[in-house]
Design an enzyme around this catalytic site. Structure first.
Site, PDB file in Angstrom:
ATOM      1  N   LYS A 246       0.858  -1.204   0.000  1.00  0.00           N
ATOM      2  CA  LYS A 246       0.000   0.000   0.000  1.00  0.00           C
ATOM      3  C   LYS A 246       0.884   1.240   0.000  1.00  0.00           C
ATOM      4  O   LYS A 246       1.666   1.454   0.918  1.00  0.00           O
ATOM      5  CB  LYS A 246      -0.924   0.011   1.215  1.00  0.00           C
ATOM      6  CG  LYS A 246      -1.926   1.166   1.182  1.00  0.00           C
ATOM      7  CD  LYS A 246      -2.886   1.102   2.354  1.00  0.00           C
ATOM      8  CE  LYS A 246      -4.095   2.010   2.186  1.00  0.00           C
ATOM      9  NZ  LYS A 246      -3.812   3.415   2.062  1.00  0.00           N
ATOM     10  N   ARG A 251      -3.578   8.755  -5.547  1.00  0.00           N
ATOM     11  CA  ARG A 251      -4.233   7.700  -6.304  1.00  0.00           C
ATOM     12  C   ARG A 251      -4.439   8.217  -7.714  1.00  0.00           C
ATOM     13  O   ARG A 251      -4.945   9.332  -7.911  1.00  0.00           O
ATOM     14  CB  ARG A 251      -5.578   7.344  -5.693  1.00  0.00           C
ATOM     15  CG  ARG A 251      -6.173   6.141  -6.405  1.00  0.00           C
ATOM     16  CD  ARG A 251      -7.320   5.587  -5.664  1.00  0.00           C
ATOM     17  NE  ARG A 251      -7.719   4.311  -6.235  1.00  0.00           N
ATOM     18  CZ  ARG A 251      -8.510   3.467  -5.637  1.00  0.00           C
ATOM     19  NH1 ARG A 251      -8.988   3.746  -4.456  1.00  0.00           N
ATOM     20  NH2 ARG A 251      -8.837   2.339  -6.226  1.00  0.00           N
ATOM     21  N   ARG A 266      -8.359  10.412  -6.740  1.00  0.00           N
ATOM     22  CA  ARG A 266      -9.312   9.618  -5.956  1.00  0.00           C
ATOM     23  C   ARG A 266     -10.687  10.269  -5.993  1.00  0.00           C
ATOM     24  O   ARG A 266     -11.706   9.631  -5.993  1.00  0.00           O
ATOM     25  CB  ARG A 266      -8.816   9.544  -4.502  1.00  0.00           C
ATOM     26  CG  ARG A 266      -9.697   8.711  -3.609  1.00  0.00           C
ATOM     27  CD  ARG A 266      -9.376   8.998  -2.158  1.00  0.00           C
ATOM     28  NE  ARG A 266     -10.066   8.094  -1.268  1.00  0.00           N
ATOM     29  CZ  ARG A 266     -11.356   8.168  -0.987  1.00  0.00           C
ATOM     30  NH1 ARG A 266     -12.118   9.086  -1.547  1.00  0.00           N
ATOM     31  NH2 ARG A 266     -11.912   7.311  -0.151  1.00  0.00           N
ATOM     32  N   GLU A 295      -0.851   4.279  -7.959  1.00  0.00           N
ATOM     33  CA  GLU A 295      -0.531   5.308  -6.983  1.00  0.00           C
ATOM     34  C   GLU A 295       0.744   5.990  -7.472  1.00  0.00           C
ATOM     35  O   GLU A 295       1.695   5.315  -7.864  1.00  0.00           O
ATOM     36  CB  GLU A 295      -0.331   4.613  -5.627  1.00  0.00           C
ATOM     37  CG  GLU A 295      -0.332   5.492  -4.443  1.00  0.00           C
ATOM     38  CD  GLU A 295      -1.716   5.801  -3.854  1.00  0.00           C
ATOM     39  OE1 GLU A 295      -2.745   5.272  -4.318  1.00  0.00           O
ATOM     40  OE2 GLU A 295      -1.745   6.618  -2.914  1.00  0.00           O
ATOM     41  N   ARG A 410     -16.893   0.131  -1.004  1.00  0.00           N
ATOM     42  CA  ARG A 410     -15.928  -0.292   0.006  1.00  0.00           C
ATOM     43  C   ARG A 410     -16.404  -1.650   0.492  1.00  0.00           C
ATOM     44  O   ARG A 410     -17.467  -1.754   1.089  1.00  0.00           O
ATOM     45  CB  ARG A 410     -15.929   0.726   1.148  1.00  0.00           C
ATOM     46  CG  ARG A 410     -14.760   0.611   2.093  1.00  0.00           C
ATOM     47  CD  ARG A 410     -14.884   1.589   3.244  1.00  0.00           C
ATOM     48  NE  ARG A 410     -14.621   2.977   2.908  1.00  0.00           N
ATOM     49  CZ  ARG A 410     -13.411   3.485   2.700  1.00  0.00           C
ATOM     50  NH1 ARG A 410     -12.346   2.711   2.746  1.00  0.00           N
ATOM     51  NH2 ARG A 410     -13.266   4.767   2.436  1.00  0.00           N
ATOM     52  N   LYS A 416      -7.474  -3.271   4.049  1.00  0.00           N
ATOM     53  CA  LYS A 416      -6.190  -2.600   4.281  1.00  0.00           C
ATOM     54  C   LYS A 416      -5.728  -2.757   5.729  1.00  0.00           C
ATOM     55  O   LYS A 416      -6.544  -2.798   6.642  1.00  0.00           O
ATOM     56  CB  LYS A 416      -6.288  -1.124   3.900  1.00  0.00           C
ATOM     57  CG  LYS A 416      -7.260  -0.317   4.719  1.00  0.00           C
ATOM     58  CD  LYS A 416      -7.274   1.148   4.273  1.00  0.00           C
ATOM     59  CE  LYS A 416      -8.388   1.905   4.947  1.00  0.00           C
ATOM     60  NZ  LYS A 416      -8.559   3.274   4.489  1.00  0.00           N
TER      61      LYS A 416
HETATM   62  P1  ATP Z   1      -6.476   5.927   3.059  1.00  0.00           P
HETATM   63  O1  ATP Z   1      -6.489   7.260   3.768  1.00  0.00           O
HETATM   64  O2  ATP Z   1      -6.172   4.741   3.925  1.00  0.00           O
HETATM   65  O3  ATP Z   1      -5.666   5.927   1.795  1.00  0.00           O
HETATM   66  P2  ATP Z   1      -8.898   6.073   1.516  1.00  0.00           P
HETATM   67  O4  ATP Z   1     -10.261   6.313   2.089  1.00  0.00           O
HETATM   68  O5  ATP Z   1      -8.281   7.106   0.658  1.00  0.00           O
HETATM   69  O6  ATP Z   1      -7.973   5.675   2.738  1.00  0.00           O
HETATM   70  P3  ATP Z   1      -9.217   3.284   1.069  1.00  0.00           P
HETATM   71  O7  ATP Z   1     -10.056   2.642   0.074  1.00  0.00           O
HETATM   72  O8  ATP Z   1      -9.667   3.183   2.464  1.00  0.00           O
HETATM   73  O9  ATP Z   1      -8.961   4.783   0.642  1.00  0.00           O
HETATM   74  O10 ATP Z   1      -7.767   2.667   0.994  1.00  0.00           O
HETATM   75  C1  ATP Z   1      -7.250   2.330  -0.239  1.00  0.00           C
HETATM   76  C2  ATP Z   1      -6.408   3.471  -0.719  1.00  0.00           C
HETATM   77  O11 ATP Z   1      -5.059   3.072  -0.690  1.00  0.00           O
HETATM   78  C3  ATP Z   1      -6.722   3.768  -2.161  1.00  0.00           C
HETATM   79  O12 ATP Z   1      -7.519   4.930  -2.246  1.00  0.00           O
HETATM   80  C4  ATP Z   1      -5.373   3.951  -2.837  1.00  0.00           C
HETATM   81  O13 ATP Z   1      -5.146   5.315  -3.070  1.00  0.00           O
HETATM   82  C5  ATP Z   1      -4.355   3.503  -1.824  1.00  0.00           C
HETATM   83  N1  ATP Z   1      -3.525   2.399  -2.301  1.00  0.00           N
HETATM   84  C6  ATP Z   1      -2.187   2.402  -2.295  1.00  0.00           C
HETATM   85  N2  ATP Z   1      -1.687   1.266  -2.734  1.00  0.00           N
HETATM   86  C7  ATP Z   1      -2.730   0.459  -3.037  1.00  0.00           C
HETATM   87  C8  ATP Z   1      -2.859  -0.858  -3.542  1.00  0.00           C
HETATM   88  N3  ATP Z   1      -1.805  -1.597  -3.819  1.00  0.00           N
HETATM   89  N4  ATP Z   1      -4.118  -1.342  -3.737  1.00  0.00           N
HETATM   90  C9  ATP Z   1      -5.203  -0.598  -3.445  1.00  0.00           C
HETATM   91  N5  ATP Z   1      -5.143   0.655  -2.958  1.00  0.00           N
HETATM   92  C10 ATP Z   1      -3.926   1.187  -2.751  1.00  0.00           C
END
Ligand code: ATP
Length: 575
Positions: A246, A251, A266, A295, A410, A416
């Site tokens: 991650k 994003r 995002r 990313e 989600r 995660k």
């Molecule tokens: P966070 O603040 O934890 O990034 P979020 O609400 O933006 O949370 P989530 O869906 O909860 O998003 O967590 C996934 C996020 O992690 C994605 O929005 C993406 O930007 C990031 N990410 C980074 N690496 C990866 C990966 N390998 N696979 C999926 N998502 C990833």
């Protein structure tokens, strides 16, 4: 539909504070629209000219609107200005001075098109032309129409209508049943453009929506991850699964169509212009059409390490992009793939999508891919997690091997675990500001001492309160916050807000901030997932990140997630 008729619906929407009433008014309004004007009607209800990824901005300043009102109605500019000071709403000022044209013949499409034309005017002399065009439009309007046109062009309609309510109302308007909302939602998740979905629905009917597919250059609403507190729970839930690195950067959803390349954030804003080096590398990929998820991070070629997020974020600027891309080049880490030429991979299992990633992307300088392992052993998962955070990354995302790409959802296809999960409630929470309380003592000078924060209840499409936050803000931030919130204040509780607490000032749910808290507790004063008079609240909350430009109100954490976090917080740490 006539714009006058739409304005009467807007008047009714404005005066309701009940979501169900809002739904009835909307479905009534949509049933009057036809396929030519439905997209525009939807955009107007969403208080936007087009979805954000089209980068259409109105760019009309207060003083331009004041001048247009003065010109249209032959009123002295100073009089308009002082009315604005008194009423605090140029829409009401236009209504007050508006005259004639009570038999306005303007249609919704005409009004929309003329406002759209305004947004396209730029360059020398465009300020004058914009003022004149707006003033010409006002001359043809009734007073009520003038009020809403002005509020719309200023981005101050403040109807607070949610996407879910719009989709439900469209379904009711067309099929006399709310249930088709699920299909509309599926289509919306595939293109992020509610106006376009509504147009296809009105044009091609239910069959057209059922066949709806992703298209290049139309951003897909991103798949999101659930969370769990331990490696054991993840393996219990997913069995044998992929563990992906991650990354903590931007994003970036990349679309390629021949030489044309676009990158969406995002939040689905078009961020292509921040990333010239990425655009040229993507152009060189051999497939004609591609959509992939990745990313973007700043990478130090000399030491082969990633720079912290603070360096990456500097990329979000207007000027000097070429220089910064030389000194701090971005590297893209691809982690999902949704389209190859005309083949959609959305419903293919993750392991197949990942195999196609490995076929198409080699580990290059600008485009690289995330590293994964496949395991059903919690110990191996924990080891990979520790190696990953040891190399400076944020954590890992576990992926269900046969999971589809869940656009806009989600769920447990992705889970995660972040670095900060190791203690009780170390994860941060994104809350949306619903109002503010005037400060006491020193803060009385700022006129703000705390904000009322809420989370999103997705099932009800409402915002429920979870906390009152007053710490973590600097003096400067309090001042900025007060200014920003005053621009979106509303006279009564917004229809989609569910609250027992009453702040001194209500605002349109818009801005998201990130907070940290010691614990989630049960509470009778907050409405987050409230059942039998007991909801959830945050204990000792403090702001750790100021207004999040990358998240909108519905991206705040959901009540359901809060309940999950509450249930998880007592569990063993990941070790
Ligand atoms: P966070 O603040 O934890 O990034 P979020 O609400 O933006 O949370 P989530 O869906 O909860 O998003 O967590 C996934 C996020 O992690 C994605 O929005 C993406 O930007 C990031 N990410 C980074 N690496 C990866 C990966 N390998 N696979 C999926 N998502 C990833």
């Amino acid at each position: 539909m006539r714009f006058e008729e739409l304005s009467r619906y807007l008047l009714r929407l404005e005066s309701t504070s009940k979501r169900l009433e809002m739904f009835d008014i909307l479905s009534d309004a949509f049933s009057k629209a036809d396929k030519k004007d439905i997209a525009k009607t939807v955009y107007l209800m969403q208080e936007e000219l087009m979805p954000p990824f089209f980068n259409v901005q109105l760019g009309i300043a207060d003083r331009m609107v004041e001048k247009a009102i003065a010109d249209a109605y032959g009123v002295d500019l100073e009089t308009v200005k002082s009315s604005n000071k008194k009423l605090g709403d140029l829409g009401e000022v236009a209504e007050k001075y508006g005259k004639g044209a009570e038999k306005s013949r303007l249609t919704v499409s005409e009004v929309y098109d003329r406002i759209f034309k305004l947004s396209q005017m730029s360059g020398e002399g465009s300020v004058e032309t914009k003022i004149n065009s707006l003033s010409d439009l006002l001359k043809e309007c009734s007073q009520l129409e003038a009020k809403y046109i002005i509020r719309f062009v200023m981005g101050k309609l403040r109807l607070g209508v949610g996407e879910a309510t719009i989709m439900e109302a469209l379904s009711k308007a067309k099929t006399n049943d709310r249930r088709f909302k699920a299909e509309l939602e599926r289509a919306f998740n595939l293109c992020s453009d509610l106006g376009y979905v509504a147009e296809v629905f009105y044009d091609k009917g239910e069959g057209g929506i059922k066949k709806f597919q992703i298209e290049v250059m139309r951003p897909i609403r991103p798949a999101l991850a659930e969370r769990l507190g331990s490696a054991e729970e993840i393996i219990d839930k997913l069995g044998r699964c992929a563990i992906d690195q991650k990354f903590d950067g931007f994003r970036s959803q990349v679309h390629k169509n021949g030489d044309e390349v676009k990158v969406f954030s995002r939040n689905l804003e078009d961020i292509t212009h921040f990333m010239p080096e990425i655009v040229s590398a993507v152009r060189k990929l051999k497939h004609e059409k591609l959509i992939f998820d990745s990313e973007a991070l700043t990478y130090d070629e000399d030491t082969n390490t990633l720079y912290p997020f603070q360096i990456t974020i500097q990329r979000k600027r207007k000027h000097g992009i070429a220089e910064i891309s030389e000194s701090y080049p971005l590297r893209l880490f691809v982690f999902d793939l949704m389209l190859i030429d005309d083949e959609s991979l959305m419903n293919k299992p993750y392991k197949e999508r990942r195999a196609r990633i490995d076929e198409i992307f080699k580990d290059g300088e600008t485009i690289s891919k995330s590293k994964i392992i496949i395991t059903d052993d919690p110990k191996e998962l924990t080891k990979f997690f520790e190696e990953t955070i040891g190399s400076g990354l944020e954590g890992v995302v576990a992926k269900k091997l046969d999971g589809i790409y869940s656009a806009g959802a989600r769920n447990f296809n992705w889970i995660k675990i972040k670095r900060s999960y190791k203690s009780q409630l170390n994860d941060t929470i994104d809350i949306v500001i619903l109002g503010y309380f005037k400060g006491r003592g020193m803060r009385a000078d700022f006129g703000i001492g705390a904000v009322l924060g809420g989370v999103y209840n997705k099932a009800k499409d409402t915002f429920e309160t979870i906390t009152k936050v007053g710490s973590g803000f600097s003096e400067e931030q309090f001042k900025i916050l007060r200014k920003m919130l005053d621009q979106i204040k509303v006279p009564h509780k917004p229809a989609r807000v569910d609250s027992i607490m009453i702040p001194d000032v209500w605002v349109d749910p818009k801005y998201v901030i990130t907070v940290k808290a010691d614990e989630i507790t049960r509470s009778p004063t907050h409405t987050c997932d409230m059942k039998n008079g007991v909801g959830y609240a945050l204990r000792f909350p403090r702001a750790v990140m100021f207004i999040r430009g990358d998240k909108s109100a519905a991206d705040a954490n959901t009540s359901k997630e809060i309940v999950e976090m509450f249930n998880n917080q007592k569990k063993v740490e990941l070790r």
